[in-house]
Design a protein around this motif. Structure first.
Motif, PDB file in Angstrom:
ATOM      1  N   THR A 192     -55.092 -18.471  21.714  1.00 38.16           N
ATOM      2  CA  THR A 192     -53.918 -18.017  22.480  1.00 38.16           C
ATOM      3  C   THR A 192     -53.443 -18.980  23.549  1.00 38.16           C
ATOM      4  N   ARG A 193     -54.336 -19.824  24.061  1.00 35.47           N
ATOM      5  CA  ARG A 193     -53.938 -20.644  25.203  1.00 35.47           C
ATOM      6  C   ARG A 193     -52.777 -21.576  24.859  1.00 35.47           C
ATOM      7  N   ASN A 194     -52.793 -22.123  23.683  1.00 32.56           N
ATOM      8  CA  ASN A 194     -51.735 -23.059  23.290  1.00 32.56           C
ATOM      9  C   ASN A 194     -50.668 -22.423  22.393  1.00 32.56           C
ATOM     10  N   HIS A 196     -47.330 -20.414  21.720  1.00 32.77           N
ATOM     11  CA  HIS A 196     -46.061 -20.118  22.392  1.00 32.77           C
ATOM     12  C   HIS A 196     -45.309 -19.049  21.607  1.00 32.77           C
ATOM     13  N   SER A 202     -45.514 -16.478  25.786  1.00 35.04           N
ATOM     14  CA  SER A 202     -46.961 -16.728  25.614  1.00 35.04           C
ATOM     15  C   SER A 202     -47.656 -15.451  25.162  1.00 35.04           C
ATOM     16  N   SER A 214     -57.663 -14.331  27.880  1.00 39.28           N
ATOM     17  CA  SER A 214     -56.976 -15.592  27.595  1.00 39.28           C
ATOM     18  C   SER A 214     -55.566 -15.535  28.162  1.00 39.28           C
ATOM     19  N   ASP A 215     -55.191 -16.620  28.859  1.00 35.18           N
ATOM     20  CA  ASP A 215     -53.864 -16.689  29.474  1.00 35.18           C
ATOM     21  C   ASP A 215     -53.520 -18.160  29.646  1.00 35.18           C
ATOM     22  N   ARG A 216     -52.365 -18.571  29.214  1.00 35.09           N
ATOM     23  CA  ARG A 216     -51.997 -19.981  29.273  1.00 35.09           C
ATOM     24  C   ARG A 216     -51.876 -20.484  30.703  1.00 35.09           C
ATOM     25  N   TYR A 217     -51.767 -19.553  31.660  1.00 37.24           N
ATOM     26  CA  TYR A 217     -51.683 -19.948  33.061  1.00 37.24           C
ATOM     27  C   TYR A 217     -53.044 -19.964  33.762  1.00 37.24           C
TER      28      TYR A 217
END
Length: 747
Positions: A192-194, A196, A202, A214-217
């Motif tokens: 999930t991090r990468n 879009h 996200s 999991s969080d892209r931030y």
């Protein structure tokens, strides 16, 4: 200056309304496009959220299944290598592999070994959740069940996997949330991090306690509310879009629970609106081009097919309204304009017919009115052939069919002649009506015996009554004593007359005039006197003479009038009036005449012959006897012998009959017959005066009486007889009159 509402031409108005309609259509379609594209962009965003959640969910399930099957296969390998499978062995394998539960099931579907003693001898077919693993006793070698609450305790969630054993039956391995998350957390973070959602969206994954996995931030371990998302599972169902400000940006969101994880997909609204904006922008540009083209084409088409033809029709109508009724509307491009042209032409033809009829009717009525007006004025000159004390002539030429000027003369007693000229303000029918009223009043008061000043004073009071139109009359009136030549006169605002002494030239008789008649109540007029001697002439006129204007806007004037009168001072009264009118016409030329021209000329001759008698009758054969009786009555008074009387009767019969038959060609006129014996008591002088066709009977060739009656030329015999039986016979044409005189001596 009067301000009027400015009217629009049809092309301008049509263009404006067409533009308004096009703009409305453009705005409506743009609004519809905006709304529809907004809905489409929202649906696309939701579909994209669903797709990404589905993808992540599948990835998580696949990773979870793979990890669990891997552990289950390792445990199955250990069991296949063991001589005997017991619950104790399963307990050791549980610790070894860190799983929560291991069950071994024989080929009959009965649990024969388990880490949970309560499960021993349990028939897998008896439970819905456990019965799913029965596929391993048929065709399948591996089976994984989703992460879910167990059937015997809903508060416990586990994931089970099964693998067949070499000696028959299968092994079932299950692990709880702790081991489940341990095995896939690392994978979930990587998945999930990468990832879009669109360009700026996200995926956020949280555990059962709403902690971020999991969080892209990089907010792993934090509660979900740090992102700005709050999910009330009772009010926000799974796979249903909702909105929230994620990290301060409005976003579309969607969530789904999978394998103990809650997947939250986020997509900024601005990104969802971008596609809408691009689509609307491109479509709007195309619409502008299309609507502009439509506007131009429709406008030009309507202008060419309708407006230009309307202008053509209007040009013809303008010519018609300006008075050119011979204009024909000929716009035939289409059926409608063809019909319109025919209708207009038909209407104009009908209008021309009505106008012609109206003109004919009006001309007839005006001619009748003119005849009535002129019949009210003395028109036979000399009017009193037996009155030798004066000569009088008058003319009136109206600017229109009828006018406001008038002249008049009449005896108010045996020796007093009233004469006047007047001018009513205005022209046409109103002035003519006021003229008749004024003329009647003046004559009525004069014939009642009033003095000239009282005539004006009383007439003024009467004319002021009910004079709502504000009309007035200028007038000059005189009373001539035919014996003495004394003229008493009054002037009500009129032009001064001109006087000619017998031995001199014309000059203006200027006295202070009074106020106009009908101008103001309570006015009293003053009497003036002037003594005429034998041969003196008095000339009256209206301002239509002196104010006549030529093409250079110059006035005729008093000076030119005086010059013309002096040039013709030796002429008779009728000739003087004729010459003045001719000179005015010469001066005016092609210019329009805007005022009536009226004049009266009177010459004082002195006393009349006492023996003269006269009679005026219509020139008809029926009046021969009347005239003959009149002549015989006078002859008896003269003592005329019968023989002479008979000869005179024959001459009178022939001469009067000739006048009755030939003098007047269209209408019957009058004949004045007078008789006197002024200078010779033993003679009778008889005069015949008519205003008919000029004709001198004395120049007619004498008939040949030697021929038989059937061979002689018709006519001429009556005059021949008169010439032979009378002592003298003479003819002259003077002042528009045929004057034939005969004398018969009877001594």
């Amino acid at each position: 200056m009067i301000m009027r509402n400015k009217k629009q031409n049809i092309s301008g108005a049509f263009g404006r309304w067409l533009l308004v309609l096009v703009v409305i259509a453009f705005l409506a379609t743009t609004a519809f496009l905006w709304i529809s594209q907004t809905k489409i962009s929202q649906n696309n965003a939701i579909n994209l959220l669903e797709l990404n959640i589905s993808d992540v969910r599948e990835d998580i399930i696949d990773a979870s299944d793979e990890n669990l099957l891997k552990l289950t296969n390792q445990i199955a390998d250990d069991l296949n290598q063991s001589e005997r499978i017991t619950s104790e062995l399963l307990a050791e394998l549980t610790k070894k592999y860190g799983v929560t539960e291991i069950n071994c099931i024989n080929s009959d579907g009965i649990i024969f070994a388990s880490t949970y003693p309560d499960f021993l001898n349990y028939d897998m077919r008896s439970g819905g959740q456990s019965a799913e693993f029965m596929v391993l006793l048929s065709d399948e070698t591996e089976y994984v069940q989703s992460y879910q609450p167990v059937s015997y305790d809903a508060s416990i969630s586990r994931k089970y996997g099964g693998v067949t054993l070499e000696n028959g039956g299968f092994v079932q391995v299950g692990y709880g949330a702790e081991r489940f998350q341990k095995d896939i957390d690392e994978f979930v973070v990587g998945v999930t991090r990468n990832r879009h959602v669109g360009e700026g969206g996200s995926i956020i994954i949280v555990d059962e306690n709403w902690n971020i996995v999991s969080d892209r931030y990089g907010n792993e371990g934090e509660n979900l509310d740090v992102t700005g998302i709050w999910i009330d599972t009772d009010n926000i169902p799974e796979n249903e879009a909702f909105t929230a400000d994620v990290y301060g940006e409005p976003c579309y969101c969607m969530h789904q629970l999978t394998e103990g994880y809650r997947i939250v997909a986020v997509m900024p609204k601005s990104e969802a609106a971008l596609s809408r904006n691009v689509s609307v922008g491109v479509t709007t540009v195309m619409q502008i081009i299309v609507f502009a083209a439509l506007f131009i084409m429709i406008f030009m088409l309507v202008k060419r097919l309708v407006v230009e033809n309307i202008y053509k029709v209007n040009d013809s109508l303008s010519a018609i309204t300006e008075g050119n009724l011979d204009t024909v509307v000929d716009v035939r491009s289409h059926i409608e304009f063809d019909a319109l042209s025919d209708d207009i032409n038909s209407t104009v033809n009908t209008l021309k017919k009505y106008i012609s009829e109206a003109e004919a009717r009006i001309d007839a009525e005006l001619a009748f009115a003119k005849a009535i007006q002129h019949s009210a004025l003395p028109s036979v000159f000399p009017p009193y052939p037996n009155r030798k004390e004066f000569d009088i002539s008058a003319t009136m030429h109206t600017a229109k069919e009828v006018g406001g000027d008038f002249y008049d003369f009449y005896f108010v007693d045996e020796d007093t002649l009233a004469f006047l000229v007047a001018d009513v303000s205005g022209k046409g029918i109103p002035a003519a009506m006021f003229m008749m009223q004024s003329k009647t009043l003046l004559k009525s008061y004069a014939e009642s015996g009033m003095s000239v000043e009282d005539v004006f004073t009383n007439a003024n009071e009467k004319l002021c009554e009910g004079n709502d139109a504000g009309m007035f009359v200028t007038a000059w009136m005189g009373l001539l004593n035919t014996k003495t030549g004394l003229v008493t006169f009054a002037n009500a605002g009129h032009n001064p007359p001109l006087i000619k002494r017998a031995d001199g030239s014309f000059s203006y008789l200027k006295t202070r005039p009074g106020f106009v008649l009908a101008g103001m109540e309570g006015i009293r007029y003053r009497k003036n006197e002037y003594q005429l001697e034998k041969g003196d002439i008095i000339y009256l006129y209206t301002d239509g003479v002196t104010e006549a204007m030529n093409t250079e806007n110059e006035l005729y004037g008093e000076k030119r009038l005086l010059e013309v009168l002096n040039k013709n001072s030796e002429c008779g009264t009728q000739k003087i009036c004729h010459e003045v009118k001719a000179d005015v016409d010469l001066f005016v030329g092609e210019a329009s005449r805007f005022d009536d021209i009226t004049m009266l000329c009177l010459k004082f001759n002195g006393e009349k012959s006492a023996s003269m008698k006269e009679i005026t009758v219509a020139a008809t054969v029926e009046n021969i006897q009347t005239v003959t009786d009149f002549i015989n009555e006078q002859l008896e008074a003269f003592g005329c012998p019968m023989k002479a009387k008979t000869q005179i009767d024959i001459a009178v019969d022939e001469i009067f009959g000739n006048i009755a038959h030939y003098a007047y060609t269209t209408e019957t006129g009058d004949v004045t017959v007078s008789i006197e014996n002024g200078d010779n008591p033993q003679a009778a002088d008889i005069t015949f005066i008519d205003s008919g066709v000029p004709y001198n009977p004395l120049i007619q060739a004498e008939p040949d009486i030697t021929l038989s009656a059937d061979k002689r030329q018709v006519g001429g015999l009556g005059i021949f007889i008169a010439k032979n039986i009378m002592d003298e016979i003479s003819y002259e044409y003077k002042d528009g009159m045929n004057i034939l005189k005969i004398r018969k001596c009877f001594s």
